[in-house]
Scaffold this motif. Sequence first.
Motif, PDB file in Angstrom:
ATOM      1  N   ARG A 370      72.345  -9.090  44.614  1.00 33.73           N
ATOM      2  CA  ARG A 370      72.588  -8.915  46.053  1.00 33.73           C
ATOM      3  C   ARG A 370      71.779  -9.875  46.928  1.00 33.73           C
ATOM      4  NH1 ARG A 370      71.789  -4.545  43.460  1.00 33.73           N
ATOM      5  NH2 ARG A 370      69.642  -4.381  44.224  1.00 33.73           N
ATOM      6  N   ALA A 371      71.117 -10.837  46.326  1.00 34.26           N
ATOM      7  CA  ALA A 371      70.402 -11.839  47.131  1.00 34.26           C
ATOM      8  C   ALA A 371      71.399 -12.684  47.906  1.00 34.26           C
ATOM      9  CB  ALA A 371      69.547 -12.715  46.233  1.00 34.26           C
ATOM     10  N   ASN A 372      70.952 -13.210  49.052  1.00 36.28           N
ATOM     11  CA  ASN A 372      71.789 -14.081  49.877  1.00 36.28           C
ATOM     12  C   ASN A 372      71.098 -15.435  49.999  1.00 36.28           C
ATOM     13  OD1 ASN A 372      74.193 -14.010  52.067  1.00 36.28           O
ATOM     14  ND2 ASN A 372      72.518 -15.300  52.779  1.00 36.28           N
ATOM     15  N   ILE A 373      71.792 -16.474  49.552  1.00 33.64           N
ATOM     16  CA  ILE A 373      71.258 -17.830  49.624  1.00 33.64           C
ATOM     17  C   ILE A 373      72.014 -18.549  50.739  1.00 33.64           C
ATOM     18  CG2 ILE A 373      70.740 -19.923  48.348  1.00 33.64           C
ATOM     19  CD1 ILE A 373      69.427 -17.387  47.211  1.00 33.64           C
ATOM     20  N   ASP A 395      67.924  -8.623  46.396  1.00 28.43           N
ATOM     21  CA  ASP A 395      68.004  -8.326  47.837  1.00 28.43           C
ATOM     22  C   ASP A 395      67.204  -9.289  48.700  1.00 28.43           C
ATOM     23  OD1 ASP A 395      69.631  -5.839  47.625  1.00 28.43           O
ATOM     24  OD2 ASP A 395      67.859  -5.134  46.544  1.00 28.43           O
ATOM     25  N   ALA A 396      66.767 -10.393  48.138  1.00 27.31           N
ATOM     26  CA  ALA A 396      66.057 -11.397  48.942  1.00 27.31           C
ATOM     27  C   ALA A 396      67.045 -12.155  49.825  1.00 27.31           C
ATOM     28  CB  ALA A 396      65.314 -12.367  48.036  1.00 27.31           C
ATOM     29  N   PHE A 397      66.513 -12.752  50.910  1.00 27.29           N
ATOM     30  CA  PHE A 397      67.332 -13.513  51.850  1.00 27.29           C
ATOM     31  C   PHE A 397      66.662 -14.863  52.055  1.00 27.29           C
ATOM     32  CE2 PHE A 397      68.799 -15.076  55.873  1.00 27.29           C
ATOM     33  CZ  PHE A 397      70.108 -14.627  55.995  1.00 27.29           C
ATOM     34  N   ILE A 398      67.375 -15.933  51.681  1.00 24.79           N
ATOM     35  CA  ILE A 398      66.840 -17.281  51.847  1.00 24.79           C
ATOM     36  C   ILE A 398      67.583 -17.938  52.996  1.00 24.79           C
ATOM     37  CG2 ILE A 398      66.299 -19.459  50.719  1.00 24.79           C
ATOM     38  CD1 ILE A 398      65.037 -16.981  49.399  1.00 24.79           C
ATOM     39  N   GLY A 399      66.867 -18.228  54.084  1.00 27.98           N
ATOM     40  CA  GLY A 399      67.499 -18.781  55.272  1.00 27.98           C
ATOM     41  C   GLY A 399      68.049 -20.177  55.045  1.00 27.98           C
ATOM     42  N   SER A 400      68.991 -20.550  55.881  1.00 24.58           N
ATOM     43  CA  SER A 400      69.682 -21.838  55.744  1.00 24.58           C
ATOM     44  C   SER A 400      68.725 -23.018  55.790  1.00 24.58           C
ATOM     45  CB  SER A 400      70.714 -21.989  56.867  1.00 24.58           C
ATOM     46  OG  SER A 400      71.707 -20.995  56.757  1.00 24.58           O
ATOM     47  N   PHE A 415      62.114 -12.312  52.728  1.00 26.03           N
ATOM     48  CA  PHE A 415      62.880 -13.208  53.593  1.00 26.03           C
ATOM     49  C   PHE A 415      62.181 -14.567  53.638  1.00 26.03           C
ATOM     50  CE2 PHE A 415      65.184  -9.592  54.772  1.00 26.03           C
ATOM     51  CZ  PHE A 415      66.207  -9.916  55.654  1.00 26.03           C
ATOM     52  N   VAL A 416      62.977 -15.620  53.653  1.00 28.49           N
ATOM     53  CA  VAL A 416      62.466 -16.963  53.891  1.00 28.49           C
ATOM     54  C   VAL A 416      63.155 -17.493  55.140  1.00 28.49           C
ATOM     55  CG1 VAL A 416      62.391 -19.338  53.032  1.00 28.49           C
ATOM     56  CG2 VAL A 416      61.937 -17.423  51.473  1.00 28.49           C
ATOM     57  N   GLY A 417      62.371 -17.852  56.142  1.00 24.99           N
ATOM     58  CA  GLY A 417      62.933 -18.327  57.398  1.00 24.99           C
ATOM     59  C   GLY A 417      63.680 -19.641  57.233  1.00 24.99           C
ATOM     60  N   SER A 418      64.719 -19.835  58.021  1.00 21.55           N
ATOM     61  CA  SER A 418      65.535 -21.051  57.938  1.00 21.55           C
ATOM     62  C   SER A 418      64.678 -22.297  58.112  1.00 21.55           C
ATOM     63  CB  SER A 418      66.605 -21.023  59.030  1.00 21.55           C
ATOM     64  OG  SER A 418      67.496 -19.953  58.810  1.00 21.55           O
ATOM     65  N   GLY A 419      65.032 -23.332  57.350  1.00 21.54           N
ATOM     66  CA  GLY A 419      64.336 -24.606  57.467  1.00 21.54           C
ATOM     67  C   GLY A 419      62.986 -24.658  56.806  1.00 21.54           C
ATOM     68  N   SER A 420      62.656 -23.674  55.975  1.00 20.23           N
ATOM     69  CA  SER A 420      61.338 -23.633  55.342  1.00 20.23           C
ATOM     70  C   SER A 420      61.302 -24.467  54.063  1.00 20.23           C
ATOM     71  CB  SER A 420      60.966 -22.188  54.995  1.00 20.23           C
ATOM     72  OG  SER A 420      60.787 -21.423  56.167  1.00 20.23           O
ATOM     73  N   VAL A 421      60.139 -25.018  53.777  1.00 18.75           N
ATOM     74  CA  VAL A 421      59.870 -25.661  52.486  1.00 18.75           C
ATOM     75  C   VAL A 421      58.850 -24.770  51.782  1.00 18.75           C
ATOM     76  CG1 VAL A 421      59.013 -27.697  51.302  1.00 18.75           C
ATOM     77  CG2 VAL A 421      60.343 -27.944  53.407  1.00 18.75           C
ATOM     78  N   VAL A 422      59.323 -24.022  50.788  1.00 16.04           N
ATOM     79  CA  VAL A 422      58.496 -22.995  50.155  1.00 16.04           C
ATOM     80  C   VAL A 422      57.859 -23.565  48.898  1.00 16.04           C
ATOM     81  CG1 VAL A 422      58.488 -20.696  49.107  1.00 16.04           C
ATOM     82  CG2 VAL A 422      59.950 -21.179  51.086  1.00 16.04           C
ATOM     83  N   THR A 423      56.549 -23.636  48.880  1.00 15.92           N
ATOM     84  CA  THR A 423      55.811 -24.184  47.732  1.00 15.92           C
ATOM     85  C   THR A 423      54.945 -23.142  47.042  1.00 15.92           C
ATOM     86  OG1 THR A 423      54.019 -24.880  49.199  1.00 15.92           O
ATOM     87  CG2 THR A 423      55.756 -26.496  48.722  1.00 15.92           C
TER      88      THR A 423
END
Length: 459
Positions: A370-373, A395-400, A415-423
């Motif tokens: 159910r995650a949303n990419i 159920d995670a949500f990865i922003g655009s 949640f990961v906010g849109s435009g993020s670079v997650v390291t």
Amino acid sequence: MTTQRNRAAPPRRCLAIVLAAGEGKRMRSSLPKVLHKVAGRTMLAHVLDAVARAGADSVAVVVGPGRDDVAAEARACAPSAKVFVQAERLGTAHAVLEAREALAEGFDDILVLFADTPLALPDTFIHLREKLGEGAGVVALGFTPADPSGYGRLLTDDSGALLAIREHKDASPAERAVKLCNAGLMALDGARALDWLGRIGNANAQKEYYLPDAVAVARGEGAICAFVMAPAEEVLGVNDRVQLAAAEEEIQNRLRRAAMLNGATLIAPETVFFSFDTVLGADVVVEPHVVFGPGVSVGEGCVIHAFSHLEGATLAENVSIGPYARLRPGARLATKARVGNFVEIKQAEIGEGAKVNHLTYVGDASIGARANIGAGVITCNYDGFLKYRTKVGADAFIGSNSALVAPVEVGDGAFVGSGSVVTDNVEADALAVARGRQAVIPGWATAFRKKMAALKAAK
């Protein structure tokens, strides 16, 4: 997915000799002719698979000198196959005799096949063997092409017994008028084959030892010779790229028909291309212009939208992909997963009900249920030397327009906010925002335009 009749192989020991020594000059290729592919599998592999399903107990493959690549393919497809080399090109009977060691082992049935005739079906080989079991010493495979020019002719008597096979170059005008042609494939009585083959001469226009002359030798000893028929499209030989395309067209038609008869809907069948091992479940819908590479299994109720390409992928039930989706080897999609337009998946698991809908690359990753990419998300999995995995929880949500730099984990429900670079890893149910803070300067644009207009006017 090719359909087969359910004929069982005779309870007799069988040796299949596959002739794969042709140079294939007309292919104009550095690749040996028999290693060219039809429906995602080499022509040699098609023939070896068919003889195995026809009940062959042993396989001998005759290759040309220096053709280790053909020998390797033979052993990959049939690990117990014995490989023999035809050092000189002295004709088809000579090629068969290069497998003398195998012939001498004592088989009931000998099948002689050609690796550049990839469409022959197991039932056809079984039919040849059945004739041997009924008492024939030599059984030829016949067909009636639209244009018989260049083919050897099967000459028969009024009762239908096979009298001789005459090569086109050696045939009289009356014999050339015969429409019944030789497909080349043959079955011989194993007890007498070695002797008969050894007595074939080369008194012909080409000065070659022709396998079809086994008929004359056998009849000279009072043996019964017979033939069985096959459709022209089944015995299509491939000598150039045009014939390779014709073989591809024929096998695709078989695969499409089999898919539809097994419960799949192909909206525009002529635009869908399968591999030899494609598996489609019941009620699968395939829209136009879809290509299935090797190693694809599609579960029941899936929808493959237009212009998608799948290879080495496994889809569970009720999955939807495309349009314009690409599933590369190692893609595994769970039930009700959604992969949308311009999305590429490679070596990744997409969990049940997860959505990867737009303009996204997911490679070397696990996406939870159910995650949303979001649109434009990528997993950064390669540093130029090694590849690393990304894990996104249920159920995670990865922003655009976000980039997940592997190795990294995003926890369940995060949640990961849109435009993020997650390291760095993101814990469950957290919000991660990894981007520069937006700054707004009121009136800046007006001042900038005035400044630039003045500079332009000064010039």
